[in-house]
Scaffold this motif. Sequence first.
Motif, PDB file in Angstrom:
ATOM      1  N   LEU A   1      -0.960  -7.418  15.860  1.00 50.10           N
ATOM      2  CA  LEU A   1      -1.024  -6.943  14.477  1.00 50.10           C
ATOM      3  C   LEU A   1      -1.456  -5.486  14.411  1.00 50.10           C
ATOM      4  N   MET A   2      -2.442  -5.130  15.213  1.00 49.02           N
ATOM      5  CA  MET A   2      -2.974  -3.772  15.174  1.00 49.02           C
ATOM      6  C   MET A   2      -1.901  -2.758  15.565  1.00 49.02           C
TER       7      MET A   2
ATOM      8  N   ARG B   1       2.925  -4.509   3.938  1.00 52.41           N
ATOM      9  CA  ARG B   1       1.629  -5.182   3.753  1.00 52.41           C
ATOM     10  C   ARG B   1       1.763  -6.196   2.620  1.00 52.41           C
ATOM     11  N   PRO B   2       1.236  -7.359   2.820  1.00 54.96           N
ATOM     12  CA  PRO B   2       0.654  -7.906   4.059  1.00 54.96           C
ATOM     13  C   PRO B   2       1.731  -8.236   5.081  1.00 54.96           C
ATOM     14  N   ILE B   3       1.289  -8.408   6.329  1.00 56.93           N
ATOM     15  CA  ILE B   3       2.220  -8.747   7.394  1.00 56.93           C
ATOM     16  C   ILE B   3       2.793 -10.129   7.109  1.00 56.93           C
TER      17      ILE B   3
ATOM     18  N   LYS C   1       0.833  -1.211   0.000  1.00 59.93           N
ATOM     19  CA  LYS C   1       0.000   0.000   0.000  1.00 59.93           C
ATOM     20  C   LYS C   1       0.862   1.254   0.000  1.00 59.93           C
TER      21      LYS C   1
ATOM     22  N   THR D   1       4.953  -0.090  10.953  1.00 61.32           N
ATOM     23  CA  THR D   1       5.551  -0.437   9.657  1.00 61.32           C
ATOM     24  C   THR D   1       4.514  -0.329   8.552  1.00 61.32           C
ATOM     25  N   ASP D   2       5.022  -0.163   7.329  1.00 63.04           N
ATOM     26  CA  ASP D   2       4.156  -0.067   6.155  1.00 63.04           C
ATOM     27  C   ASP D   2       4.123  -1.365   5.353  1.00 63.04           C
TER      28      ASP D   2
ATOM     29  N   GLU E   1       1.033  -2.667  12.805  1.00 61.15           N
ATOM     30  CA  GLU E   1       0.740  -1.978  11.553  1.00 61.15           C
ATOM     31  C   GLU E   1       0.966  -0.479  11.648  1.00 61.15           C
ATOM     32  N   LYS E   2       0.999   0.045  12.871  1.00 65.14           N
ATOM     33  CA  LYS E   2       1.279   1.463  13.051  1.00 65.14           C
ATOM     34  C   LYS E   2       2.784   1.749  12.981  1.00 65.14           C
TER      35      LYS E   2
ATOM     36  N   THR F   1       2.742   7.781   8.681  1.00 65.87           N
ATOM     37  CA  THR F   1       4.041   7.106   8.565  1.00 65.87           C
ATOM     38  C   THR F   1       5.129   8.094   8.212  1.00 65.87           C
TER      39      THR F   1
ATOM     40  N   LYS G   1       1.604 -13.817   8.628  1.00 65.76           N
ATOM     41  CA  LYS G   1       0.359 -13.604   9.398  1.00 65.76           C
ATOM     42  C   LYS G   1      -0.504 -14.847   9.320  1.00 65.76           C
TER      43      LYS G   1
END
Length: 934
Positions: free
Chosen positions: A855-856, A865-867, A552, A862-863, A859-860, A558, A870
């Motif tokens: 995860l929540m 995506r996807p983790i 993304k 790092t950018d 995600e703040k 960020t 996961k």
Amino acid sequence: MLTLEEFRELREQPSDPQAEQELINSIEQVYFSTDSFDIVKYELEKLPPVLNLQELEEYRDKLKQQQAAVSKKVADLILEKQPAYVKELERVTSLQTGLQLAAVICTNGRRHLNIAKEGFTQASLGLLANQRKRQLLIGLLKSLRTIKTLQRTDVRLSEMLEEEDYPGAIQLCLECQKAASTFKHYSCISELNSKLQDTLEQIEEQLDVALSKICKNFDINHYTKVQQAYRLLGKTQTAMDQLHMHFTQAIHNTVFQVVLGYVELCAGNTDTKFQKLQYKDLCTHVTPDSYIPCLADLCKALWEVMLSYYRTMEWHEKHDSEDTTSASEGSNMMGTEETNFDRGYIKKKLEHGLTRIWQDVQLKVKTYLLGTDLSIFKYDDFIFVLDIISRLMQVGEEFCGSKSEVLQESIRKQSVNYFKNYHRTRLDELRMFLENETWELCPVKSNFSILQLHEFKFMEQSRSPSVSPNKQPSSTSSKMITLFEQYCSGGNPFEIQADHKDEETEDVLASNGYESDEQEKSAYQEYDSDSDVPEELKQDYVDEQTGDAPVKSVSRETLKSRKKSDYSLNKVNAPILTNTTLNVIRLVGKYMQMMNILKPIAFDVIHFMSQLFDYYLYAIYTFFGRNDSLESTGLGLSSSRLRTTLNRIQESLIDLEVSADPTATLTAAEERKEKVPSPHLSHLVVLTFGDTLYGLAERVVATESLVFLAEQFEFLQPHLDAVMPAVKKPFLQQFYSQTVSTASELRKPIYWIVAGKAIDYEQMLLLMANVKWDVKEIMSQHNIYVDALLKEFEQFNTRLNEVSKRVRIPLPVSNILWEHCIRLANRTIVEGYANVKKCSNEGRALMQLDFQQFLMKLEKLTDIRPIPDKEFVETYIKAYYLTENDMERWIKEHREYSTKQLTNLVNVCLGSHINKKARQKLLSAIDDIDRPKR
């Protein structure tokens, strides 16, 4: 004889022509012989001894019949020719009348002559005699004057020879010879004839000397006179033979005098012993200091000879076309055919002479090259020698289309030997640089390009490998001009130019890592809105994507959270490289200079260039990426291609033995000479401090410098491909596909070591072991190990920002670091869940709660995506709820989990919805999966 009446009777008798002809044919041949033949005697001698009257009468009748037939035939012929006889008789009569008239005329003429004789006096006849004598004396006087002029011709001939008017001298001499042949009846002329012949031979000798001058300094007017002179002599073919002999002699004399001059100059005396040496022996006395100037002067002198030959051919081509035009307008076919023959001979002779002269030039230069060992020269001097020889080979190719096999083979052998020793020294230097490298950033400007380095200037100029930069034509059209056309009117392609660098200096280094104070100031500014985000930072997420890119787009939060670290890191997005990297790039430039100048050794040079890259790559891996525990993770951090490349480098280039084995074979010793000891990391580089993320700055500089070096090799690939021989191109393609392209793959194993130490995964396992998972109620609060893990990640982010203030961390590197840390964290979470002894459905729900909380918060930070991994965690948690059949199928499908993790999953499910029999069946399935791994 038959009478007239008998003739008439015979003609009146009826006759059979055929029978008469047979009778005539039956007459014996002897009757047609000469008149002295006695017929009667002949017939009497034929009578038999005993006479028979009847036979005699019959024979008599036969003879009469034959006589009658002949007589009749004769009568017919006489009557047939009678009109002609009458006509001829009339002509004879007329002739007799004419003769009588002629006799009368002669009589009258004699009478008149007698009258004339009596009418003239003796005085009149005397006057006529004197007039005749006068005419004879006038002719004699004219002849004497001509003879006098002929005797004075030698003076004029000498003057004309001094003026180099050879055609005029020969023309005058030939005219004198022609005139002398007219008066050859005079005794004085015989001596003059001999003198003129000697003069003509003298003219030919001087003409030959004049012809020899053409070989070193062609003058069109001079050569035109010489050719006209030979044409007057009718010796154009001889002149061409002599010219080629003079060119051969000129080459020998020229090179000998040039080398002799330098040898005597360096010897410091005028000893004549050098003049008696052979050229081959004389070349060995050239000193190293004078070797290059002597070689340049040698090539300059040979160039003058070849240029003279080239201009000679031009002259003949021009005059041949003019002669052809004039011949087509003339009418002398014989002369035209002779001229065409001479022209064809000269053309073939000149064309054949091209190769012959170039072979002589090659042999002389080869002898000079072999006279000195080129390995004693420094690299720049050696390159200069190669450049001169390369230009000479270009001259040869333009001169006669030859590929200069003699020179190529000679210089190739010396170049390869020189380059092997040079390369070996450079490899040892590279090892020294690597072992003393502290992996600090070498500050270069953002617009840095290898073309800005002096070693790569030849690529910017896009010049021919054999033409010096200062002589390179400026326009596109002029690039097609040959050296002979370029220097035909003056100059020399072998003029030694001052060994100067380009006027502008190398402006590649930045001050303090910044290109200006304004950039340094702006690098640390705070940005509070999206509009404040600098374009450089935005571009970092686009232009710098050479590895894995985030899915993304970058969010405003960020950017704000990274504004100090990332932008100060990026500065002006200058390339990341070290002094050693820069030295390797410069070395590659030098190698390419040699390859560009001498293309026949292109393969050897590219092979050595590949070894430079191989050794650099192997050193980076040895210093920062070697870890035997990496492959045990099963994450495929090192691709099979990378492992193959490293093994190949280690086997072919790295000398792993500490000392030479005295019992080793000679072949093994030679192989070891081609290898380089494995480098060792400098003790100044510390990779054990957690505050520096275990030498992350050094690892980034080292790894990204390797990636940058690989990018430069990719940039150079088209040029290397252009000079590489076709049969060797598979090697080049293999080098790029299996070695250069693997440089970026070193990022994963190198940064994995940092990721494995940056987070305390063992502490997290201990915290997870203290959690009670067999709870009876659904929990709304996550466990403390999640907060501890997130705190570790925040601390990792902080340290990463601190490191980024020292070294710019490109986006692919940042992504790989975060990916490794997250992947390890997720696998540690699964390992922690696999250590659980008892777990209820509520406990599984708590696991999901913990992971979602993780995860929540993550995600703040790092950018990415996807983790990463996961699904690896979520799938393991959800597998707890599967039925017996579904779980068996799930186990067979998910082999990414370890045997311990699968076994624990089955054991924990026992009692809830799986009985002992199902448990045993599932454990057997797990054992079947694990058996091949053993």
